[in-house]
Enzyme design. Sequence first.
Site, short mmCIF file in Angstrom:
data_model
loop_
_atom_site.label_atom_id
_atom_site.label_comp_id
_atom_site.label_asym_id
_atom_site.label_seq_id
_atom_site.Cartn_x
_atom_site.Cartn_y
_atom_site.Cartn_z
NE ARG A 1 27.19 -54.80 2.51
CZ ARG A 1 27.98 -54.91 3.58
NH1 ARG A 1 28.02 -56.05 4.25
NH2 ARG A 1 28.72 -53.90 3.97
N GLY B 1 30.99 -47.17 6.51
CA GLY B 1 29.69 -47.33 7.15
C GLY B 1 29.04 -46.03 7.58
N GLY C 1 36.02 -51.76 5.06
CA GLY C 1 37.44 -51.97 5.26
C GLY C 1 38.22 -52.00 3.97
CE LYS D 1 39.77 -43.21 19.83
NZ LYS D 1 40.21 -44.37 20.64
#
Length: 396
Positions: A34, A341, A364, A189
């Site tokens: 990064r 991730g 996210g 999920k």
Amino acid sequence: MITLDKIDIKNKIVLLREDLNVPFDEKGILSTARIDAALETVRLLQEKEAKIILMSHLGRPKGRDEQYTLQPIADYLSEQLKQKVTLFNLGDPLPSLKSRSVALLENVRFYAGETENKEALAKQYAELCDVFVIDAFGVSHRAQASTTGVIQFADEVCMGPLLAKEITMLNQALDNPRRPTVAIVGGGKVSTKLDVLLNLIEKVDVMIVGGALANTFLLAQGKNVGASLVEPELVPMATQILNRATQLGRTLWLPEDVVVADSIDSPSAQVKNLAELANTDKIFDIGAKAIVSLEQILLSAQTILWNGPLGVFEREAFQAGTRALAQLIAKSKAFSIAGGGETIAAIEQFGVEKQISYISTGGGAFLEVLEGKVLPVITALQEREAQINDINTVKL
């Protein structure tokens, strides 16, 4: 939206928001990826003779906590830029800045009001600079003082090249894709990927559903999933998505055979057709037949979106499906974009980084774009640009 190439920054103080939230341990930084990406923008600003202040968060400290100091990042930046990068605190005298010099503001999460997007803190950030450049896609889904807040108060604002590239690539994959378009949605999920599934089924030609979240869809089809992880309360929603795929003429792919074991730590695993599952079997990966059917889909695709693994790839017994997926995407001639991730971990584990067209830097934020949401940072930039246009219209 206003981009960096449209603003004169020569001899101006530029506050550059990057995502330098790198993994680290007691020995130091574990991955500089990064920081290295941000250095491209820093060097561009230097070419334009700006005076540069970098800002970022690191970890999730609750106020000042020296284990989250950005000093190791300042040291690494100094090495790479071959010049001193001074770390300073908000409220301290501003370091002496000359053209092409670089300073680094201490971890923004040390300051009260950062995550709550407090106006007073956003104004303090804005007072540091002549121009604010938001370049951190990884936090573009967060409305915080150092992201959306400062956009409201800095004299000039623009989007940085890393953020612009992310948005361009995602728009290419979602809004103007070459077809057929394939999306892979995996993970644990349905509840965590529900909005992604609902949005993508409207956009893609084939949606591959894998990982434990596929179990709920198999259950919705009346298939036996043994003792596998499922979300029974979401079976009606899975049925709705399956029906919507049929209405739209889309393909929603689910595995026809799977790798099962008694537990994730079991020394032995078996490949079984779904009809053969025992009530004690737990699904941890897709089987050989499923991999063959994936090959046909992926090698004919023109655009591929990938978010989430197809199995517990961290364990050797259950990594065949995700490994095959990574290798097939790498082999494909499609434009491919991947993010999240676990997905990036799988890409690195199977060594296909160079064969993926674009790897998103945001977890996210990447998910929110896949969900069809407009990122708060983009909204803030659009509102600020509209405000500037209104002022200019009044002046005319």
